[in-house]
Write an enzyme that holds these catalytic residues in place. Structure first.
Site, PDB file in Angstrom:
ATOM      1  N   CYS A 141       0.899  -1.140  -0.013  1.00 60.17           N
ATOM      2  CA  CYS A 141      -0.390  -0.310   0.157  1.00 60.17           C
ATOM      3  C   CYS A 141       0.518   1.389   0.550  1.00 60.17           C
ATOM      4  CB  CYS A 141      -0.909   0.004   1.231  1.00 60.17           C
ATOM      5  SG  CYS A 141      -1.992   0.865   0.690  1.00 60.17           S
ATOM      6  N   HIS A 150      -3.419  -4.806   1.595  1.00 62.50           N
ATOM      7  CA  HIS A 150      -2.551  -5.555   3.156  1.00 62.50           C
ATOM      8  C   HIS A 150      -2.827  -6.401   3.216  1.00 62.50           C
ATOM      9  CE1 HIS A 150      -1.880  -0.636   4.442  1.00 62.50           C
ATOM     10  NE2 HIS A 150      -2.774  -0.874   3.325  1.00 62.50           N
ATOM     11  N   GLU A 177      -1.030  -8.371   5.407  1.00 64.63           N
ATOM     12  CA  GLU A 177      -0.458  -8.506   7.192  1.00 64.63           C
ATOM     13  C   GLU A 177      -1.277  -7.989   8.064  1.00 64.63           C
ATOM     14  OE1 GLU A 177      -0.309  -5.445   5.079  1.00 64.63           O
ATOM     15  OE2 GLU A 177       0.161  -3.862   6.261  1.00 64.63           O
TER      16      GLU A 177
HETATM   17  N1  GLN Z   1      -3.463   5.873   1.310  1.00 60.89           N
HETATM   18  C1  GLN Z   1      -2.534   6.134   1.435  1.00 60.89           C
HETATM   19  C2  GLN Z   1      -1.366   6.752   1.285  1.00 60.89           C
HETATM   20  O1  GLN Z   1      -1.305   7.639   0.119  1.00 60.89           O
HETATM   21  C3  GLN Z   1      -1.937   4.601   1.637  1.00 60.89           C
HETATM   22  C4  GLN Z   1      -3.323   3.750   1.912  1.00 60.89           C
HETATM   23  C5  GLN Z   1      -2.033   2.427   3.544  1.00 60.89           C
HETATM   24  O2  GLN Z   1      -1.484   2.464   3.143  1.00 60.89           O
HETATM   25  N2  GLN Z   1      -3.112   1.711   3.541  1.00 60.89           N
HETATM   26  O3  GLN Z   1      -0.349   7.227   1.251  1.00 60.89           O
END
Ligand code: GLN
Length: 188
Positions: A79, A172, A174
């Site tokens: 992410c 994610h 994890e």
């Molecule tokens: N929206 C976050 C970003 O742009 C990422 C979200 C996440 O890691 N769950 O940094």
């Protein structure tokens, strides 16, 4: 083998638990002196990528981590961690805190819309087979260049890619019980 987990912001504890469950020693990377710890793998967790990017630069982590990623250290970004690896972030130019830009993809941050900002689904992930995909304000992978290979799709769009020893995931792993992605990462 020891896994360095970037632990300046975001969901690093969950990755740490996964690594411990798989018997892999972990060190937390927070400041420049942690770079001397003996780690040979790297996890970049989810969180807030703008904060992470600023801290990576301010805390003196950027150059060393980037060159180790480029040298082939197995790296998993989830992410925000994917955003940190991405070569291009849509709508951004000349940031004072650039991403590592080691993974040949473009990403658009927070691109799944308000309604679908966070959701769970199930998908097929390369050799690990079917597993849960949990998206939280996830980036969308808008372009995958030739050197990168797609590991998973959601509704026809890439949500996980691999390039050499780097894996970048929009979701994610994890946060779910499944161990497939982390096992794959440790096998790189
Ligand atoms: N929206 C976050 C970003 O742009 C990422 C979200 C996440 O890691 N769950 O940094």
């Amino acid at each position: 083998m020891t896994v360095g987990i970037l632990a300046i912001q975001g969901a690093f504890v969950e990755h740490k638990r996964k690594m411990s469950a798989l018997g892999a020693p972990v060190v937390e990377i927070r400041q420049a002196r942690d770079l001397d710890l003996p780690f040979d793998r790297l996890i970049l967790p989810g969180g807030e990528s703008t904060v992470q990017r600023r801290l990576i630069h301010e805390d003196g982590l950027f150059e060393t981590l980037r060159s180790r990623i480029l040298d082939g250290m197995p790296t998993l970004g989830t992410c925000a961690g994917l955003i940190l690896l991405a070569e291009r972030i849509e709508g951004e130019k000349d940031s004072p805190f650039p991403s590592f830009a080691t993974l040949s993809v473009s990403v658009a941050r927070n691109a799944y819309g308000r309604q679908l900002g966070s959701f769970r689904t199930v998908g097929t992930f390369a050799d690990a087979g079917e597993l849960p995909f949990t998206f939280i304000r996830a980036p969308r992978i808008t372009k995958v260049r030739e050197s990168a290979q797609v590991l998973a799709f959601h509704r026809g769009e890439p949500v996980a890619v691999r390039q050499g020893n780097q894996m970048g995931l929009a979701f994610h792993p994890e946060l779910d019980a499944d161990m497939g992605v982390h096992e794959l990462f440790l096998s790189l």
